[in-house]
Write a protein that holds these residues in place. Structure first.
Motif, PDB file in Angstrom:
ATOM      1  N   VAL A  91      29.308  60.880  44.625  1.00 46.80           N
ATOM      2  CA  VAL A  91      28.050  61.011  45.362  1.00 46.80           C
ATOM      3  C   VAL A  91      28.130  60.472  46.785  1.00 46.80           C
ATOM      4  N   GLY A  92      29.283  59.913  47.192  1.00 44.38           N
ATOM      5  CA  GLY A  92      29.439  59.510  48.579  1.00 44.38           C
ATOM      6  C   GLY A  92      29.479  58.008  48.798  1.00 44.38           C
ATOM      7  N   TRP A  93      30.087  57.626  49.929  1.00 38.58           N
ATOM      8  CA  TRP A  93      30.225  56.212  50.299  1.00 38.58           C
ATOM      9  C   TRP A  93      28.860  55.543  50.456  1.00 38.58           C
ATOM     10  N   GLU A  94      27.862  56.331  50.912  1.00 37.11           N
ATOM     11  CA  GLU A  94      26.547  55.774  51.175  1.00 37.11           C
ATOM     12  C   GLU A  94      25.825  55.323  49.909  1.00 37.11           C
ATOM     13  N   ALA A  95      26.329  55.700  48.739  1.00 34.57           N
ATOM     14  CA  ALA A  95      25.680  55.287  47.494  1.00 34.57           C
ATOM     15  C   ALA A  95      25.868  53.802  47.226  1.00 34.57           C
ATOM     16  N   GLY A  96      26.905  53.189  47.796  1.00 35.67           N
ATOM     17  CA  GLY A  96      27.091  51.753  47.662  1.00 35.67           C
ATOM     18  C   GLY A  96      27.875  51.310  46.450  1.00 35.67           C
ATOM     19  N   PHE A  97      28.528  52.218  45.734  1.00 32.01           N
ATOM     20  CA  PHE A  97      29.344  51.788  44.592  1.00 32.01           C
ATOM     21  C   PHE A  97      30.551  50.955  45.029  1.00 32.01           C
ATOM     22  N   ASN A  98      30.944  51.110  46.284  1.00 34.14           N
ATOM     23  CA  ASN A  98      32.084  50.350  46.790  1.00 34.14           C
ATOM     24  C   ASN A  98      31.814  48.840  46.802  1.00 34.14           C
ATOM     25  N   TYR A  99      30.527  48.438  46.830  1.00 34.25           N
ATOM     26  CA  TYR A  99      30.211  47.009  46.865  1.00 34.25           C
ATOM     27  C   TYR A  99      30.768  46.268  45.646  1.00 34.25           C
ATOM     28  N   TYR A 100      30.841  46.965  44.527  1.00 33.76           N
ATOM     29  CA  TYR A 100      31.265  46.291  43.291  1.00 33.76           C
ATOM     30  C   TYR A 100      32.711  45.802  43.381  1.00 33.76           C
ATOM     31  N   LEU A 101      33.529  46.492  44.195  1.00 35.97           N
ATOM     32  CA  LEU A 101      34.908  46.025  44.368  1.00 35.97           C
ATOM     33  C   LEU A 101      34.942  44.647  45.042  1.00 35.97           C
ATOM     34  N   LEU A 102      33.989  44.411  45.938  1.00 35.70           N
ATOM     35  CA  LEU A 102      33.981  43.152  46.684  1.00 35.70           C
ATOM     36  C   LEU A 102      33.673  41.952  45.793  1.00 35.70           C
ATOM     37  N   MET A 103      33.057  42.182  44.642  1.00 32.14           N
ATOM     38  CA  MET A 103      32.702  41.065  43.773  1.00 32.14           C
ATOM     39  C   MET A 103      33.921  40.423  43.126  1.00 32.14           C
ATOM     40  N   PHE A 104      35.066  41.100  43.200  1.00 31.91           N
ATOM     41  CA  PHE A 104      36.288  40.507  42.647  1.00 31.91           C
ATOM     42  C   PHE A 104      36.865  39.418  43.567  1.00 31.91           C
ATOM     43  N   ILE A 105      36.462  39.407  44.833  1.00 35.89           N
ATOM     44  CA  ILE A 105      37.088  38.490  45.792  1.00 35.89           C
ATOM     45  C   ILE A 105      36.930  37.027  45.369  1.00 35.89           C
ATOM     46  N   PRO A 106      35.706  36.528  45.041  1.00 36.93           N
ATOM     47  CA  PRO A 106      35.601  35.117  44.633  1.00 36.93           C
ATOM     48  C   PRO A 106      36.449  34.777  43.415  1.00 36.93           C
ATOM     49  N   ALA A 107      36.443  35.681  42.406  1.00 45.05           N
ATOM     50  CA  ALA A 107      37.213  35.411  41.196  1.00 45.05           C
ATOM     51  C   ALA A 107      38.706  35.344  41.500  1.00 45.05           C
ATOM     52  N   ILE A 108      39.173  36.210  42.403  1.00 41.86           N
ATOM     53  CA  ILE A 108      40.595  36.188  42.765  1.00 41.86           C
ATOM     54  C   ILE A 108      40.935  34.898  43.509  1.00 41.86           C
ATOM     55  N   MET A 109      40.073  34.500  44.444  1.00 44.47           N
ATOM     56  CA  MET A 109      40.378  33.360  45.302  1.00 44.47           C
ATOM     57  C   MET A 109      40.415  32.034  44.549  1.00 44.47           C
ATOM     58  N   VAL A 110      39.682  31.912  43.456  1.00 43.71           N
ATOM     59  CA  VAL A 110      39.682  30.648  42.709  1.00 43.71           C
ATOM     60  C   VAL A 110      40.682  30.669  41.559  1.00 43.71           C
ATOM     61  N   SER A 111      41.445  31.745  41.442  1.00 38.85           N
ATOM     62  CA  SER A 111      42.348  31.867  40.299  1.00 38.85           C
ATOM     63  C   SER A 111      43.664  31.126  40.473  1.00 38.85           C
ATOM     64  N   GLY A 112      43.972  30.665  41.686  1.00 43.75           N
ATOM     65  CA  GLY A 112      45.234  29.956  41.870  1.00 43.75           C
ATOM     66  C   GLY A 112      45.572  29.804  43.335  1.00 43.75           C
ATOM     67  N   ASP A 113      46.835  29.423  43.602  1.00 42.30           N
ATOM     68  CA  ASP A 113      47.272  29.238  44.977  1.00 42.30           C
ATOM     69  C   ASP A 113      47.588  30.595  45.615  1.00 42.30           C
ATOM     70  N   TRP A 114      47.981  30.567  46.894  1.00 39.45           N
ATOM     71  CA  TRP A 114      48.170  31.814  47.632  1.00 39.45           C
ATOM     72  C   TRP A 114      49.193  32.766  47.016  1.00 39.45           C
ATOM     73  N   PRO A 115      50.345  32.294  46.550  1.00 36.79           N
ATOM     74  CA  PRO A 115      51.271  33.254  45.939  1.00 36.79           C
ATOM     75  C   PRO A 115      50.658  34.021  44.764  1.00 36.79           C
ATOM     76  N   ARG A 116      49.750  33.365  44.037  1.00 38.11           N
ATOM     77  CA  ARG A 116      49.157  34.035  42.880  1.00 38.11           C
ATOM     78  C   ARG A 116      48.035  34.981  43.273  1.00 38.11           C
ATOM     79  N   VAL A 117      47.278  34.658  44.338  1.00 36.34           N
ATOM     80  CA  VAL A 117      46.150  35.501  44.705  1.00 36.34           C
ATOM     81  C   VAL A 117      46.552  36.605  45.664  1.00 36.34           C
ATOM     82  N   GLY A 118      47.737  36.499  46.283  1.00 30.46           N
ATOM     83  CA  GLY A 118      48.127  37.455  47.304  1.00 30.46           C
ATOM     84  C   GLY A 118      48.206  38.885  46.803  1.00 30.46           C
ATOM     85  N   VAL A 119      48.860  39.075  45.657  1.00 25.56           N
ATOM     86  CA  VAL A 119      49.054  40.440  45.138  1.00 25.56           C
ATOM     87  C   VAL A 119      47.731  41.079  44.732  1.00 25.56           C
ATOM     88  N   PRO A 120      46.903  40.444  43.873  1.00 24.35           N
ATOM     89  CA  PRO A 120      45.645  41.103  43.522  1.00 24.35           C
ATOM     90  C   PRO A 120      44.701  41.275  44.702  1.00 24.35           C
TER      91      PRO A 120
END
Length: 361
Positions: A91-120
């Motif tokens: 239905v297009g970028w304007e629908a806003g489904f892309n926002y849900y990908l951004l919610m992974f950022i906090p979970a990734i950042m608190v999961s470990g040090d930089w070598p562990r968070v870099g790949v995901p």
């Protein structure tokens, strides 16, 4: 690593997985709303896609209950990324489904040090860029009318803010709890839970200033468990630790709300007694001594008795805390020399008298 550290880490992990379970329930509820919405908007593919998403979240929630956390996270990633990609392309970028990908950022950042968070984190970044490029190149594959598009965009923004606020609040409270435990660890003795030496000194500074300002007495009582080495050597260090915890509870029970007791070191404890003159401090110390004598430790169906020796003193005008503690220590030594299980008070006179009124050298 200490048992206390293990316990704190286990508690934090349990809280994280409980939050993750709640997120799966909320996300499944969102997909149920989307099912009805896309049927109304004339997009049955996306409607039935949300039915699949509800099933994935239900499976992830059940796996979290069973502590199959890695598999549960894999399902959550699959659902969110798949849903974001299909919804955006459909239905297009304007629908806003892309926002849900951004919610992974906090979970990734608190999961470990930089070598562990870099790949995901790098993978998420490239996925986001790739999805934007594909959406811009292909356009919506099955566009919906403008009213429905605006509604779904607003709804997705609302859900993104709700989810982001909830997870941010969770991490904020987790940090606050961790800070509180660190402060408690800095102030308290790990075994007995009493204040440690450093905290008592800090509290004593305030009480001494108050005593000078209000012209009220301030007394100290230094306590030592008699023959503690024999308890450790004869019954084991576990029983010795139990004895320290046991007498600490008795000491606390003897205190008024204004009194403070701290583990001074080893088997020594120090009471800080505001608004307490020499006679009152002596009677308080005698009450402490009798409480320990009257309540032996029950360990493995065996009563382990112990006694304590005490030295008490009242701060003289202009006297430092170190000097007062030194006099209390001398009085304690006199109690030990006179046979233990007694209270000796240190006065201004050179002679130190024990609680029976006899002179002790």
């Amino acid at each position: 690593m200490s048992l206390a550290t293990d316990a704190r880490r286990t508690t934090a992990h349990a809280a994280f997985w409980m939050m993750t379970r709640r997120v799966t329930i909320l996300a499944a509820g969102v997909d149920i709303v989307f099912f009805g919405f896309f049927l109304w908007a004339g997009s049955p593919l996306l409607a039935w896609l949300n039915v699949l998403s509800v099933g994935l979240y239900a499976a992830a929630n059940r796996l979290l209950v069973w502590r199959r956390n890695r598999v549960a996270l894999a399902l959550i990633w699959l659902e969110v990324v798949g849903h974001a990609v299909i919804g955006t392309l459909w239905v297009g970028w304007e629908a806003g489904f892309n926002y849900y990908l951004l919610m992974f950022i906090p979970a990734i950042m608190v999961s470990g040090d930089w070598p562990r968070v870099g790949v995901p984190l790098g993978t998420l970044f490239l996925t986001y860029l790739g999805l934007h490029a594909a959406s811009s190149e292909l356009g919506p594959l099955a566009p919906i009318d403008n009213t429905a598009l605006v509604l779904v965009n607003v709804f997705n923004i609302f859900i993104f803010f709700t989810m982001a606020s909830y997870t941010a609040r969770f991490y904020y409270l987790l940090v606050r709890r961790t800070e509180g435990r660190l402060r408690e660890h800095a102030m308290c003795d790990a075994l007995t839970g009493l204040f440690n030496r450093r905290q008592l000194i800090a509290l004593a500074d305030g009480e001494m200033a108050r005593a000078r300002r209000d012209d009220t007495p301030l007394s100290l009582a230094l306590v030592d468990i008699d023959h503690f080495k024999q308890i450790n050597d004869g019954l084991g260090h576990d029983v010795g630790d139990q004895m320290l915890v046991h007498v600490s509870a008795l000491f606390l029970a003897c205190c008024r709300a204004s009194d403070t007791v701290a583990r001074w070191g080893g088997e020594e404890f120090l009471f800080l007694l505001p608004n307490t003159d020499a006679d009152a401090a002596f009677h308080f110390a005698e009450r402490v001594r009798r409480a320990v004598v009257g309540q032996p430790l029950t360990s493995e169906h065996t009563d382990v008795a112990c006694t304590v020796s005490l030295g008490v003193t009242t701060l003289a005008p202009g006297e430092t805390l170190d000097d007062a503690i030194a006099r209390a220590d001398q009085a304690l030594y006199a109690s030990k020399s006179a046979g233990r299980d007694r209270v000796t008070r240190a006065g201004a006179a050179p002679a130190i008298t024990d609680w029976d009124g006899r002179t002790a050298c």
